[in-house]
Scaffold this motif. Sequence first.
Motif, PDB file in Angstrom:
ATOM      1  N   ASP A 143      -2.423   6.038  10.929  1.00  0.00           N
ATOM      2  CA  ASP A 143      -3.040   4.726  11.567  1.00  0.00           C
ATOM      3  C   ASP A 143      -4.288   4.429  11.142  1.00  0.00           C
ATOM      4  N   LYS A 144      -5.207   5.647  11.041  1.00  0.00           N
ATOM      5  CA  LYS A 144      -6.511   5.265  10.724  1.00  0.00           C
ATOM      6  C   LYS A 144      -6.465   4.864   9.172  1.00  0.00           C
ATOM      7  N   ILE A 145      -5.829   5.008   8.253  1.00  0.00           N
ATOM      8  CA  ILE A 145      -5.439   4.502   6.726  1.00  0.00           C
ATOM      9  C   ILE A 145      -5.260   3.381   6.811  1.00  0.00           C
ATOM     10  N   LYS A 146      -4.115   3.072   7.702  1.00  0.00           N
ATOM     11  CA  LYS A 146      -3.784   1.689   7.888  1.00  0.00           C
ATOM     12  C   LYS A 146      -4.964   0.605   8.367  1.00  0.00           C
ATOM     13  N   THR A 157      -1.290  -9.287   4.409  1.00  0.00           N
ATOM     14  CA  THR A 157      -0.386  -8.666   5.284  1.00  0.00           C
ATOM     15  C   THR A 157       0.009  -7.425   4.550  1.00  0.00           C
ATOM     16  N   LEU A 158       0.096  -6.353   5.134  1.00  0.00           N
ATOM     17  CA  LEU A 158       0.096  -5.117   4.503  1.00  0.00           C
ATOM     18  C   LEU A 158       1.556  -4.410   4.703  1.00  0.00           C
ATOM     19  N   GLU A 159       2.004  -4.121   3.596  1.00  0.00           N
ATOM     20  CA  GLU A 159       3.257  -3.309   3.691  1.00  0.00           C
ATOM     21  C   GLU A 159       3.106  -1.980   3.245  1.00  0.00           C
ATOM     22  N   PHE A 160       3.220  -1.163   4.003  1.00  0.00           N
ATOM     23  CA  PHE A 160       2.732   0.380   3.940  1.00  0.00           C
ATOM     24  C   PHE A 160       3.776   1.279   3.589  1.00  0.00           C
ATOM     25  N   VAL A 161       3.671   1.943   2.728  1.00  0.00           N
ATOM     26  CA  VAL A 161       4.752   3.080   2.099  1.00  0.00           C
ATOM     27  C   VAL A 161       3.941   4.403   2.142  1.00  0.00           C
ATOM     28  N   TYR A 162       4.641   5.533   2.803  1.00  0.00           N
ATOM     29  CA  TYR A 162       4.153   6.651   2.835  1.00  0.00           C
ATOM     30  C   TYR A 162       4.965   7.624   2.200  1.00  0.00           C
ATOM     31  N   VAL A 163       4.462   8.547   1.235  1.00  0.00           N
ATOM     32  CA  VAL A 163       5.487   9.396   0.630  1.00  0.00           C
ATOM     33  C   VAL A 163       4.773  10.920   0.603  1.00  0.00           C
ATOM     34  N   THR A 164       5.552  11.605   0.662  1.00  0.00           N
ATOM     35  CA  THR A 164       4.945  13.180   0.577  1.00  0.00           C
ATOM     36  C   THR A 164       5.530  13.623  -0.770  1.00  0.00           C
ATOM     37  N   ILE A 202      -2.992  10.342  -3.366  1.00  0.00           N
ATOM     38  CA  ILE A 202      -2.911   8.826  -4.460  1.00  0.00           C
ATOM     39  C   ILE A 202      -2.662   7.836  -3.792  1.00  0.00           C
ATOM     40  N   LEU A 203      -3.596   6.812  -3.864  1.00  0.00           N
ATOM     41  CA  LEU A 203      -3.420   5.710  -3.213  1.00  0.00           C
ATOM     42  C   LEU A 203      -3.435   4.530  -4.116  1.00  0.00           C
ATOM     43  N   LYS A 204      -1.918   3.784  -3.790  1.00  0.00           N
ATOM     44  CA  LYS A 204      -1.740   2.469  -4.816  1.00  0.00           C
ATOM     45  C   LYS A 204      -1.758   1.389  -3.913  1.00  0.00           C
ATOM     46  N   VAL A 205      -2.487   0.452  -4.242  1.00  0.00           N
ATOM     47  CA  VAL A 205      -2.703  -0.844  -3.655  1.00  0.00           C
ATOM     48  C   VAL A 205      -2.315  -1.854  -4.790  1.00  0.00           C
ATOM     49  N   ASP A 206      -0.876  -2.535  -4.702  1.00  0.00           N
ATOM     50  CA  ASP A 206      -0.266  -3.216  -5.593  1.00  0.00           C
ATOM     51  C   ASP A 206      -0.147  -2.707  -6.722  1.00  0.00           C
ATOM     52  N   SER A 207      -1.060  -3.204  -7.998  1.00  0.00           N
ATOM     53  CA  SER A 207      -1.054  -2.492  -9.213  1.00  0.00           C
ATOM     54  C   SER A 207      -2.079  -1.556  -9.450  1.00  0.00           C
ATOM     55  N   MET A 208      -2.929  -1.576  -8.712  1.00  0.00           N
ATOM     56  CA  MET A 208      -4.222  -0.517  -8.917  1.00  0.00           C
ATOM     57  C   MET A 208      -3.692   0.825  -8.130  1.00  0.00           C
ATOM     58  N   ILE A 228       0.684  -1.179  -0.174  1.00  0.00           N
ATOM     59  CA  ILE A 228       0.085   0.065  -0.027  1.00  0.00           C
ATOM     60  C   ILE A 228       0.872   1.318   0.038  1.00  0.00           C
ATOM     61  N   THR A 229       0.774   2.027  -1.038  1.00  0.00           N
ATOM     62  CA  THR A 229       1.473   3.437  -1.201  1.00  0.00           C
ATOM     63  C   THR A 229       0.359   4.580  -0.939  1.00  0.00           C
ATOM     64  N   VAL A 230       0.764   5.390   0.028  1.00  0.00           N
ATOM     65  CA  VAL A 230      -0.136   6.568   0.046  1.00  0.00           C
ATOM     66  C   VAL A 230       0.796   7.733  -0.187  1.00  0.00           C
ATOM     67  N   VAL A 231       0.185   8.543  -1.039  1.00  0.00           N
ATOM     68  CA  VAL A 231       1.035   9.802  -1.572  1.00  0.00           C
ATOM     69  C   VAL A 231       0.306  10.955  -1.371  1.00  0.00           C
ATOM     70  N   THR A 232       0.855  11.861  -0.431  1.00  0.00           N
ATOM     71  CA  THR A 232       0.045  12.998  -0.164  1.00  0.00           C
ATOM     72  C   THR A 232       0.833  14.476  -0.338  1.00  0.00           C
ATOM     73  N   ALA A 233       0.359  15.683  -0.536  1.00  0.00           N
ATOM     74  CA  ALA A 233       1.217  16.507  -0.881  1.00  0.00           C
ATOM     75  C   ALA A 233       1.642  17.452   0.432  1.00  0.00           C
ATOM     76  N   VAL A 234       1.020  17.252   1.712  1.00  0.00           N
ATOM     77  CA  VAL A 234       1.477  17.786   2.755  1.00  0.00           C
ATOM     78  C   VAL A 234       1.629  16.477   3.832  1.00  0.00           C
ATOM     79  N   THR A 235       2.752  16.699   4.711  1.00  0.00           N
ATOM     80  CA  THR A 235       2.826  15.554   5.722  1.00  0.00           C
ATOM     81  C   THR A 235       1.663  15.201   6.642  1.00  0.00           C
ATOM     82  N   LEU A 236       1.258  14.131   6.567  1.00  0.00           N
ATOM     83  CA  LEU A 236       0.082  13.537   7.449  1.00  0.00           C
ATOM     84  C   LEU A 236       0.554  13.147   8.948  1.00  0.00           C
ATOM     85  N   GLY A 237      -0.395  13.402   9.931  1.00  0.00           N
ATOM     86  CA  GLY A 237      -0.049  12.984  11.454  1.00  0.00           C
ATOM     87  C   GLY A 237      -0.089  11.478  11.209  1.00  0.00           C
TER      88      GLY A 237
END
Length: 180
Positions: free
Chosen positions: A124-127, A137-144, A153-159, A110-119
């Motif tokens: 944790d709520k997203i996870k 099992t989730l492998e969580f990646v967070y990118v600003t 932008i939310l990426k789950v595997d290839s979606m 799971i990759t989450v991309v945001t414009a600003v840093t999230l708390g």
Amino acid sequence: MNEGLIPSRYAKALYKFATEKGSAQKVYNELGDLVNSFSTHPALGKAMGNPALPARDKEQLLATAMGGNPDDSLLRFVRLVIRNRRESFMRAIALTYQSIYREANNIARITVVTAVTLGSEVLDKIKALMQSKTDKTLEFVYVTDPSIIGGFILKVDSMQLDASVNNELKKLRLKLINSK
């Protein structure tokens, strides 16, 4: 030979070998470091494609890119790849290995991309929300990334779900161009 076929064959062989040796997870982690090294240091890819660079130097570069002390199985594999003159495919082999490992071990990336840093509480709520939607099992990646302007932008595997302001502006631009 097909450029997708070479990494696939090597990655499958490495996965089988590492699984037999009981080091599949360690190899997975080290190849993750290698992929990150290729991303942060583009010169590494150029070095792997350089025929003038001695094999020993390429081996040392790859070992350093994997954290300095790679698993013995992985080091033997790197030597084989270099001996067969396939070192220019190392990044693709690493990415393919990661895909094979995730599929075999029921892991979703799971990759989450945001414009600003999230708390941390929002993350944790997203996870938790993503974990409730799957049994993997989730492998969580967070990118600003400020270039998306806003949204996420939310990426789950290839979606991918692109709810960024930048994407909405692109869609609006295309509508305006096509409405002439």
